[in-house]
Design a protein around this motif. Structure first.
Motif, PDB file in Angstrom:
ATOM      1  N   MET A  21       0.832  -1.204   0.000  1.00 45.53           N
ATOM      2  CA  MET A  21       0.000   0.000   0.000  1.00 45.53           C
ATOM      3  C   MET A  21       0.863   1.249   0.000  1.00 45.53           C
ATOM      4  O   MET A  21       0.551   2.239  -0.688  1.00 45.53           O
ATOM      5  N   LEU A  22       1.958   1.220   0.761  1.00 46.70           N
ATOM      6  CA  LEU A  22       2.855   2.375   0.791  1.00 46.70           C
ATOM      7  C   LEU A  22       3.533   2.568  -0.567  1.00 46.70           C
ATOM      8  O   LEU A  22       3.743   3.716  -1.003  1.00 46.70           O
ATOM      9  N   ALA A  23       3.884   1.471  -1.237  1.00 47.08           N
ATOM     10  CA  ALA A  23       4.481   1.571  -2.563  1.00 47.08           C
ATOM     11  C   ALA A  23       3.513   2.239  -3.536  1.00 47.08           C
ATOM     12  O   ALA A  23       3.916   3.079  -4.362  1.00 47.08           O
ATOM     13  N   ALA A 119       7.726   2.719  10.920  1.00 47.62           N
ATOM     14  CA  ALA A 119       6.531   3.243  10.264  1.00 47.62           C
ATOM     15  C   ALA A 119       6.607   4.764  10.109  1.00 47.62           C
ATOM     16  O   ALA A 119       6.284   5.306   9.037  1.00 47.62           O
ATOM     17  N   LEU A 120       7.030   5.459  11.163  1.00 47.32           N
ATOM     18  CA  LEU A 120       7.140   6.917  11.078  1.00 47.32           C
ATOM     19  C   LEU A 120       8.203   7.346  10.083  1.00 47.32           C
ATOM     20  O   LEU A 120       8.061   8.386   9.416  1.00 47.32           O
ATOM     21  N   LEU A 121       9.277   6.569   9.956  1.00 45.81           N
ATOM     22  CA  LEU A 121      10.309   6.894   8.974  1.00 45.81           C
ATOM     23  C   LEU A 121       9.775   6.738   7.558  1.00 45.81           C
ATOM     24  O   LEU A 121      10.019   7.586   6.687  1.00 45.81           O
ATOM     25  N   LEU A 122       9.032   5.680   7.301  1.00 45.02           N
ATOM     26  CA  LEU A 122       8.560   5.404   5.939  1.00 45.02           C
ATOM     27  C   LEU A 122       7.516   6.411   5.465  1.00 45.02           C
ATOM     28  O   LEU A 122       7.428   6.698   4.264  1.00 45.02           O
ATOM     29  N   ILE A 123       6.709   6.955   6.391  1.00 48.50           N
ATOM     30  CA  ILE A 123       5.678   7.911   5.964  1.00 48.50           C
ATOM     31  C   ILE A 123       6.148   9.355   6.083  1.00 48.50           C
ATOM     32  O   ILE A 123       5.385  10.276   5.739  1.00 48.50           O
ATOM     33  N   THR A 127      11.375  11.327   3.588  1.00 47.77           N
ATOM     34  CA  THR A 127      11.646  10.025   2.979  1.00 47.77           C
ATOM     35  C   THR A 127      11.118   9.977   1.556  1.00 47.77           C
ATOM     36  O   THR A 127      11.802   9.510   0.635  1.00 47.77           O
ATOM     37  N   LEU A 128       9.911  10.476   1.345  1.00 50.02           N
ATOM     38  CA  LEU A 128       9.348  10.545  -0.008  1.00 50.02           C
ATOM     39  C   LEU A 128      10.182  11.475  -0.886  1.00 50.02           C
ATOM     40  O   LEU A 128      10.469  11.156  -2.048  1.00 50.02           O
TER      41      LEU A 128
END
Length: 478
Positions: A21-23, A119-123, A127-128
């Motif tokens: 979903m994040l991808a 999770a906080l790092l990925l969102i 990071t984006l």
């Protein structure tokens, strides 16, 4: 049915579903034009594309590339010329790094703290941003996580010179080639082996090998050609960790940057006081890289600093909440939930604004200068356009024409005029101190070159009609 799902659905399956979903979200938020790429990333890809397609290109004159060019080889063999493929490739490296950091954090602090930090790092908006720019920060995080594994394997090996030694040398050279923050990797590895009390022979070989690899790469990449310019106020760029692209918020956002800086410093100091010298190699690399990167504050540093803040700060926050709270979930995790929800809300708002940026095709100050060259290249015949740019790889990527680095300056006007013979356009930022001499040289040639664009990000100078510059000779760079 529900019991069957519980039996066959492991937590890792839910994690993989979350990554899918994040991808999807990342791909929806990526830019699909040729702008926003880091200069060194553009150089690495152009070099590989030129080799794969066997095209004569001026990219060889741009400087020594970093070792990401090696990682891009499998990508360019199958999807050569595709920027979106390179961004997805970088996203896979990010997700793999997140899993490695999660496993390392789980062994150190438990699954709860590691899961929240990952999770906080990925969102996080930064990071984006780094993934979309094919940025150095993503690959530095990967190098730190992999080097820690290699270090453990080296200590566990019974041989004095195992094969892991050569992989660790390559990883040190890779990190150092990317950014000055990469020096944290060899320093931490050497520090751990200096403190090795038993295997002195292996330690001596390891230290000598790491020093050799680091020195060689420093000589090759000294100055770190193509690295993003540092921000004058580190607090302003640090605010982008949660506020997102600087195109979306006011430039003077040092207040948010100060909050993030304080949180990171508090987490680092508390970790050093509690663990003293007994800190795992990954955390030590992150701490040292955050300190080194503060001397050159760019978005790669912001990603490393935010990762450091999360992986060191979340476990401390949970312990603090348990010590100060009361019985029950509200008392034991209330403070943690408030902080997490606040970060999630900020990240979601930034993601929404990022989508608007893509829709409106907003560009940074530097990209606006490059856009002028794109229009000039589209309007000029092939034999009447040859540009010299402060950002040659990014400019070549956008214009699909031959682009050279800026010529060396000279106090002799005639000598400088001979150096730029054949060049029809020049693009650079005269506000930067390093470009002042070039600005003076071009001012002396105002009778032959005219300014066609003067922007906050730089200036574009074009030869006047009937100028004496010879027609440029072009390679097939498209």
């Amino acid at each position: 049915m529900l019991s069957t799902l519980r039996e066959n659905l492991a937590p890792r399956h839910l994690g993989l579903a979350g990554l899918c979903m994040l991808a999807w979200a990342f791909i929806a938020l990526f830019r699909y034009d040729n702008y926003g790429i880091e200069e060194t990333a553009a150089l690495d890809m152009l070099l590989n594309w030129s080799i794969v397609h066997q095209i004569a290109s001026p990219v060889a004159f741009f400087g020594v590339p970093d070792l990401r060019a090696i990682l891009f080889v499998p990508l360019d063999l199958h999807w050569v010329g595709s920027l979106i493929a390179a961004k997805v490739y970088t996203m896979f490296f990010l997700f793999g790094t997140a899993l490695l950091l999660y496993n390392r954090g789980e062994s150190q602090h438990g699954s709860e703290a590691s899961m929240i930090a990952t999770a906080l790092l990925l969102i996080a908006p930064i990071t984006l941003m780094q993934t979309d720019a094919i940025g150095v920060g993503v690959f530095l995080l990967w190098a730190f996580a992999v080097a820690a594994i290699f270090d453990d394997l080296m200590h566990a090996s019974e041989r004095t010179a195992p094969s892991w030694l050569f992989l660790q040398m390559l990883m040190c050279a890779f990190a150092v080639s990317l950014h000055p923050m990469g020096l944290a990797l060899p320093i931490v590895v050497i520090w751990h082996w200096v403190r090795e009390p038993v295997e002195r022979k292996k330690a001596h070989r390891m230290i000598a090998a790491i020093v050799a690899a680091t020195v060689i790469m420093l000589l090759l990449r000294w100055g770190w050609y193509g690295m993003d310019a540092a921000t004058a106020n580190p607090l302003n760029v640090l605010a982008d960790a949660l506020l997102g692209s600087p195109l979306l918020h006011v430039a003077n956002s040092w207040g948010m940057g100060l909050i993030i800086a304080d949180l990171g410093i508090a987490a680092i100091i508390a970790t050093l006081l509690i663990k003293k010298l007994d800190i795992d190699s990954t955390s030590l690399m992150l701490i040292l890289a955050s300190a080194i990167g503060a001397l050159h504050a760019d978005h790669a540093w912001v990603l490393i600093y935010w990762a450091t803040t999360l992986y060191l700060g979340v476990p401390l926050l949970i312990k603090l909440n348990e010590r100060l709270g009361w019985r029950g979930i509200a008392g034991q995790r209330g403070g943690v939930l408030v902080v997490v929800m606040a970060l999630v809300i900020l990240s979601t708002m930034a993601a929404k604004n990022t989508y608007a940026t893509r829709q409106m095709e907003l560009k940074s100050d530097t990209d606006q200068v490059i856009a002028v060259l794109e229009r000039e290249a589209a309007a000029a015949p092939l034999d009447q356009f040859l540009a010299a740019s402060q950002w040659p790889a990014r400019t070549l990527l956008v214009t699909r024409r031959d682009v050279l680095p800026l010529p060396p300056t000279s106090p002799d006007t005639k000598d400088f005029e001979a150096k730029i013979k054949g060049i029809t356009h020049l693009a650079f930022n005269p506000q930067q101190e390093a470009m002042h001499a070039l600005a003076r040289n071009m001012a002396a040639l105002s009778h032959k070159y005219e300014t066609i664009a003067l922007m906050p990000g730089g200036v574009v100078v074009k030869i006047k009609q009937g100028g004496s510059a010879d027609k440029p000779h072009h390679a097939a760079s498209d």
